[in-house]
Scaffold this active site. Structure first.
Site, mmCIF file in Angstrom:
data_model
loop_
_atom_site.group_PDB
_atom_site.id
_atom_site.type_symbol
_atom_site.label_atom_id
_atom_site.label_comp_id
_atom_site.label_asym_id
_atom_site.label_seq_id
_atom_site.Cartn_x
_atom_site.Cartn_y
_atom_site.Cartn_z
ATOM 1 N N CYS A 52 0.705 -1.139 -0.055
ATOM 2 C CA CYS A 52 -0.135 0.179 -0.072
ATOM 3 C C CYS A 52 0.789 1.261 -0.094
ATOM 4 O O CYS A 52 0.450 2.049 -0.395
ATOM 5 C CB CYS A 52 -0.887 -0.023 1.234
ATOM 6 S SG CYS A 52 -1.836 -1.491 1.605
ATOM 7 N N CYS A 198 -5.256 -2.079 -0.789
ATOM 8 C CA CYS A 198 -5.923 -3.099 -1.095
ATOM 9 C C CYS A 198 -7.329 -2.869 -1.795
ATOM 10 O O CYS A 198 -7.991 -1.978 -1.812
ATOM 11 C CB CYS A 198 -6.553 -3.961 0.434
ATOM 12 S SG CYS A 198 -5.252 -4.530 1.487
ATOM 13 N N SER A 476 -11.606 -5.638 9.944
ATOM 14 C CA SER A 476 -11.022 -5.163 9.016
ATOM 15 C C SER A 476 -12.153 -4.741 7.674
ATOM 16 O O SER A 476 -13.284 -5.236 7.899
ATOM 17 C CB SER A 476 -10.162 -6.271 8.256
ATOM 18 O OG SER A 476 -9.914 -5.991 6.725
#
Length: 562
Positions: A52, A198, A476
């Site tokens: 990321c 993501c 998450s």
């Protein structure tokens, strides 16, 4: 008369009594002509150990190279920390994930304020990076722009698209003999093909979308892929807009209003965003001096439909919004036209949200990524605030409707995520169970770690419709299933979740927004009397300081006293 734009840096550069300061600026590469220029802190969350973040230095250099050629601006690159949620997930390292948000905010505030920079261009990439830079920007309240690092391309194996959650769920499939060891390894190897956040509507993309609708990024910033030519062009253009903000003295608190926060929330809810949005939104609102509570969140969630068929609950990724929809502004324009968003909010372009959308094409519904308002995937928001004897101060449920709206089951209680993971993997969980993971809140964790592993194992094992999970920890953005988190008060603080026993029945009602422990009041009172708080897991270092100062999840987990 031209407005001076070096209002902060001139306290150093134009002060004749600071020769050492000037000597160090010369040593840093400044020429005499640069001392009258506005100084911009170009801050990225770059580090090599996480996909990321590993490309953010390149984006920062691209921004700096565009600033160098401007006669009125000078830029200084800064880096701050980050924590990879994906790498630390399921380990003690995940305790640092949420607390890293505060460190990011503190470090940016420290450098920008102490060095008297006039403006900020922030380049976050991962989950806690984005609210961390936003909190710092609001504290400092000087002209600022955020450039999102962009999301990762999808992986591919056996003709199927993959992303980070594919790897977690693959373990559940392997352990339930749905796939072979070789297939499992190939899924893991191919899930993340390069740099970028993501790819689903997980926390990073949720927060990037939120900021774009709120007006703190340029249009398309949330949907441009990490390595695309469009993302590079965005970095080249951003200098023009920071200059506009400096010249007009437009500051973050001029842009972040209750209405603009509501715009960001509504877009995130429409797209099926992460439950972490709740904590971050509450924190952002506090630093913007805006009164926004869980009750406000709930009121809006009841009115906003779910129209995004995006992972984790759906099928598509952020790259599909870019390639097949035309980018996030197409969706924003649609929601403006439908009256869901308010168009009169100021943005970092210097124009309003509606003005930014004038040249954006209308949405084409000949696709299955975004559904029409009149034919939604769910008529109201998927993130619900549940109250009841288990969560008198609130808890957060992620209910898309696919798993149903009601669950009543028998508790299986675990005092750590590790214990719960072992039970799931070793087939100790039965259909109809409500898994309880406690002592993982902001204080008890400490740090309120995410529970992606257990939710992924549940989904990978095919138990998504038959097992629920409740916790005082977080989820998450990749978590899905019948899950409830952020339970407050948390177990470490004596919340009712601390006295649940195996075999108790728990009721989750997402229609009436309640979370109930079905135990007689007399029995509850007896258990409370015999409950002894466990010793803190941490006794020194940053996490110890964090747990001593952090507020509850229902107040945004901030460490400042408001």
């Amino acid at each position: 008369m031209e407005r001076k734009i070096n209002n902060f840096s001139k306290k150093i550069t134009e002060n004749p009594n600071l020769p050492a300061s000037h000597a160090m600026l010369y040593a840093s590469g400044l020429k005499e002509k640069d001392f009258s220029k506005a100084q911009i802190g170009i801050v990225s969350n770059w580090y090599e150990g996480n996909p990321c973040n590993l490309h953010l230095d390149r984006l920062g250099k691209k921004i700096k190279s565009s600033i160098i050629i401007d006669r009125d601006l000078i830029g200084f690159q800064i880096t701050t920390i980050g924590v990879s949620d994906g790498i630390t997930m399921g380990t003690n390292g995940m305790r640092y994930s949420l607390p890293s948000r505060e460190l990011i905010a503190d470090s940016i505030e420290t450098v920008i304020d102490s060095h008297h920079y006039d403006g900020i261009i922030a380049i976050p990439g991962c989950d806690k990076n984005i609210p961390g830079v936003m909190m710092a920007i609001l504290r400092l309240n000087r002209p600022s722009i955020i450039v999102y690092g962009g999301s990762i391309p999808s992986g591919r194996y056996n003709g199927k698209k993959l992303d980070i959650v594919s790897s977690f769920e693959a373990l559940g499939k392997k352990n339930s003999n749905q796939i072979s060891e070789e297939e499992y390894k190939n899924i893991v190897k191919n899930s993340c093909p390069g740099p970028g956040a993501c790819g689903g509507m997980y926390t990073a993309n949720t927060m990037a979308s939120f900021l774009e609708a709120m007006g703190m990024t340029l249009p398309y910033s949330s949907s441009y892929p990490s390595t695309s030519k469009e993302k590079k062009k965005e970095c080249e253009k951003v200098k023009d807009y920071i200059k506009i903000l400096l010249e007009r003295n437009i500051k973050p608190r001029d842009i972040v209003t209750k209405t603009s926060i509501e715009n960001g929330l509504k877009l995130a809810l429409c797209l099926g965003g992460s439950t972490n949005l709740v904590i971050h939104l509450l924190a952002i609102a506090k630093y913007a001096n805006i009164n926004f509570t869980l009750r406000d969140f709930q009121e809006i969630s009841k009115k906003v439909p779910l129209i995004g068929n995006l992972k984790p609950s759906g099928v598509f990724l952020m790259e599909d919004i870019h390639m097949n929809i035309g980018g996030m502004p197409v969706i924003i324009k649609y929601l403006l036209n439908e009256g869901i968003l308010s168009g009169n909010c100021l943005t970092i372009t210097g124009d309003t949200l509606s003005e930014n959308m004038k040249r954006v094409p209308n949405i084409n519904f000949n696709q299955k990524i975004i559904y029409p308002i009149n034919k939604p995937l769910k008529k109201d928001g998927h993130i619900r605030v549940l109250y009841g004897n288990l969560s008198p101060e609130g808890s957060i449920a992620k209910i898309t409707g696919k798993e149903g709206l009601f669950f009543r089951g028998e508790a299986k209680v675990f005092d750590s995520e590790e214990e719960a993971n072992k039970a799931i993997i070793n087939h100790k969980i039965q259909k109809g169970n409500v898994i309880v993971i406690r002592y993982v809140g902001p204080i008890g964790g400490p740090g309120m770690p995410e529970m992606l592993k257990p939710t992924s194992y549940i989904m990978g094992s095919g138990f998504g419709k038959y097992v629920a999970l409740i916790t005082d920890g977080r989820f998450s953005g990749g978590s899905h299933g019948f899950v409830v988190g952020h339970i407050t008060p948390e177990a470490q603080s004596g919340g009712l979740i601390a006295i649940i026993r195996n075999g108790d029945f728990i009721k989750i009602d997402a229609e009436n927004d309640t979370l109930t422990l079905e135990v007689e009041e007399n029995e509850i009172n007896q258990r409370k009397k015999s409950w002894i708080p466990p010793l803190f897991k941490i006794k020194k270092g940053y996490l110890y300081k964090y747990m001593k100062t952090v507020s509850s999840a229902s107040e945004g987990c901030v460490t400042d006293q408001f």
